[in-house]
Structures are given as structure tokens and as C-alpha cells.
Write an enzyme that holds these catalytic residues in place. Sequence first.
Site, PDB file in Angstrom:
ATOM      1  N   ARG A  52     -27.021 -48.731 -18.983  1.00  0.00           N
ATOM      2  CA  ARG A  52     -25.577 -48.573 -19.249  1.00  0.00           C
ATOM      3  C   ARG A  52     -25.184 -47.402 -18.378  1.00  0.00           C
ATOM      4  O   ARG A  52     -25.669 -46.293 -18.563  1.00  0.00           O
ATOM      5  CB  ARG A  52     -25.359 -48.295 -20.743  1.00  0.00           C
ATOM      6  N   HIS A  55     -21.097 -42.719 -17.869  1.00  0.00           N
ATOM      7  CA  HIS A  55     -19.749 -42.909 -18.393  1.00  0.00           C
ATOM      8  C   HIS A  55     -19.438 -41.836 -19.422  1.00  0.00           C
ATOM      9  O   HIS A  55     -20.323 -41.081 -19.830  1.00  0.00           O
ATOM     10  CB  HIS A  55     -19.608 -44.305 -19.036  1.00  0.00           C
ATOM     11  N   HIS A  57     -16.586 -41.077 -23.021  1.00  0.00           N
ATOM     12  CA  HIS A  57     -15.606 -41.619 -23.963  1.00  0.00           C
ATOM     13  C   HIS A  57     -14.561 -40.547 -24.233  1.00  0.00           C
ATOM     14  O   HIS A  57     -14.897 -39.455 -24.692  1.00  0.00           O
ATOM     15  CB  HIS A  57     -16.277 -42.026 -25.271  1.00  0.00           C
ATOM     16  N   GLU A  62     -20.297 -40.177 -29.788  1.00  0.00           N
ATOM     17  CA  GLU A  62     -21.191 -41.341 -29.893  1.00  0.00           C
ATOM     18  C   GLU A  62     -22.451 -40.956 -30.653  1.00  0.00           C
ATOM     19  O   GLU A  62     -23.152 -40.026 -30.270  1.00  0.00           O
ATOM     20  CB  GLU A  62     -21.533 -41.817 -28.477  1.00  0.00           C
ATOM     21  N   HIS A 101     -22.653 -39.438 -19.893  1.00  0.00           N
ATOM     22  CA  HIS A 101     -24.017 -39.831 -20.251  1.00  0.00           C
ATOM     23  C   HIS A 101     -24.375 -41.201 -19.699  1.00  0.00           C
ATOM     24  O   HIS A 101     -23.503 -41.953 -19.244  1.00  0.00           O
ATOM     25  CB  HIS A 101     -24.187 -39.816 -21.776  1.00  0.00           C
ATOM     26  N   GLU A 124     -12.874 -49.952 -24.721  1.00  0.00           N
ATOM     27  CA  GLU A 124     -13.178 -49.805 -23.298  1.00  0.00           C
ATOM     28  C   GLU A 124     -12.052 -49.076 -22.567  1.00  0.00           C
ATOM     29  O   GLU A 124     -12.281 -48.456 -21.534  1.00  0.00           O
ATOM     30  CB  GLU A 124     -13.440 -51.172 -22.665  1.00  0.00           C
TER      31      GLU A 124
HETATM   32 MN    MN Z   1     -21.465 -44.163 -24.396  1.00  0.00          MN
END
Ligand code: MN
Length: 345
Positions: A52, A55, A57, A62, A101, A124
Site C-alpha cells: 500500500r 500515503h 490521511h 489509523e 506511511h 479516499e
Molecule cells: Mn493508511
Amino acid sequence: MNNQPLSFKYELEKKTPRTSDGGTTRGASVNDFPASAGIAGVSMRLQPGSMRELHWHANAAEWAYVVSGTVRTTIIHPDGSSYVDNFSEGDVWYFPKGYGHSIQATGTTECHFILIFDNGNFSEDHTFSVTDFVASMPPEIVAQNLGLSLEEVAALPKKEAYFAAGVVPDESSFVATPRPEIELTTPHRYPLHAQQPKVVPGGGTQRLVSAKEFPISTTMTGSVIELQPGAMREMHWHPNADEWQYYLSGQAEMSVFLAEATVVKEEFNAGDVGYVPMGAGHYIKNTGTTVCRVLIGFNSGRYESIDLSEWLSGNPADVVSTNFGLAEGEIEKLPAKKSFILPKK
Ligand code: MN
Ligand code: MN
């Protein structure tokens, strides 16, 4: 008017996933699951080497629990410090809101983890990926920023990658922050499954991680409870947090009490998500023939609950007697202390 009460159940694992480059994700925000205003969740699976991508948020922290497999994460803090951590089954991570992260599966089998976000509006739209960031900015800016030629910038991904297929990293590449010794708990990792659980004989167990055990987790608490067949997490509520549940195994019944004689009773199976708004009364009863395991996340770093048995036993007997119209002698039948989990009756 026919006011259909909200459902507190969402069949997350039945959702059509987003899949690419060895990654699969199923998410439930308040848009998918209207009851879940305070907490959103994601079930993600990565094949070995799949990542992943980097990115952040913008609107949520999280919290994660590794269901199976192994994974490596990286994270950057605003003070410039960076961390690399490795996780296996039963481990938890916490990334503060806005910190960049990445997550990559290591090992030889698929890694499955549950992500819990302390904002039901997590989506998203509020997730910013590094490839999207770089592809969206003027190329000459990116070229200057990264020390690349315009031709080299043109060869970078033209849109968000989201997942990136790669090879399983070598242990010797864990160099972001060299650590002289292996620590059980790191700033971002808490080994929840290694914790000695609270045990109720014949009833079940609870493992819990709040900011008390895991200081960085200031906005979230997590828990795994196991209920024996017929056992029940008793009627209770949480004064300070919403509750988000992922049923790991087994089956259960939960009723959510919303005052004014309104109760929503639903059945849950492995892969389903449940939700309880802050302050709403509820219980979870194992209705199956195997152990029921539930992963639970709360949107507060402090764990608080008030259990019915503890409440009633904390009152003078005459108060409870008067309240329920109990005759003398009947009051002794009620629990004398907190039950927490009750074995099969
Ligand atoms: Mn994340
Ligand atoms: Mn609860």
C-alpha cells in the site's frame, strides 16, 4: 411515519473489493454504513511484496490489527524521525492523523489486516497518495524538487498507484532507523495477542490496548474479546466512545438499545462489521457452537465502560429494590459485583 431504525451491521467481506498489484481492499465509511458516523474501517489483503503505497490521511488516525501474515510499515513524523516496524498476527499499529506511511506484505503468504479510522467520514477523498501528489503537480516543480530531468519526471506514474507490486524486502534493508535490539513494543507497534488476557472462567477473555499501554494511541483503544459458546459480554455502554467491531470468527447476536424502547437486534458472522454509537446500551452473545472472536475499536485513547451488573451492585440494595419493585429476598439473586462476561446459562 414509518421510521425504520438504523442497522448496526455491515457485511464488509461481501463488498466488491478494489484490487490491483497484489492488493485488495474493502472499506466501510459512513457512506456505506450510515450508522458508523464516528469510526470507519477497512479490510485489506496484500500478497507477499505488494505494498500500500506511501500515503497520508488528512482527517483520521489509523489503528490496525494484523489478522494473518506479516507486514512491514514505514512512517515519518513531523519532527523528521522515521520508523520501520515489522508486524505479525495479533500485532497492532497506530499512525497519527496526517503522518505519511506505507504498508508492505513480507513473508510467503497473504497478509490480512483490519484498519480502523477515528472518523466515519474517512474516505479516499481524504487520503493522499505520493504518486497522486507527484503526478498532479507541475512537472517542472517535481523536477526541481526531486533533482530529476523532465524526461525522468515524465516516466513516473501518471496517476495514483494505490497498490504497488514489489518483492519481499530483505531484512537487511530495514535501515530507516537502525535499532540495536529487538523490542517487543515500539513507538508504533503493540503486540496485543502477546498480552495476558483478562479471563472469565467458562465465559471468555479480553485483551485491551489503550493509550495507557500504547502511549502513541492517544485517540483510539482496541480490544479482542473471545466468547465461549453461549457466553455473553454483558449489557453495558461506553460513556466516552463509539464502538466499531469486526467479527473475526464464530457467530453472535448483538442488540443496540437507543432509548425510548428502541432496540435493534442483529446476527453477526465472521467478516461482518458491527457498530455501537457512544452511550448506546448493548451486549454481544455467542450464538454459535465455536468460540466467537471479535476485534473492537473505540475512538478514544481512554477505555471506559459501565456494565449493568457493576452499576446495580454499586447501588444500595433498597434503591435497586424500589426501582424494580423487587420483594425482600429477591435482591440477593442479582450479581454482587461486575460480571463483565457471563458463561452460558
Ligand atoms: Mn493508511
Ligand atoms: Mn461495548
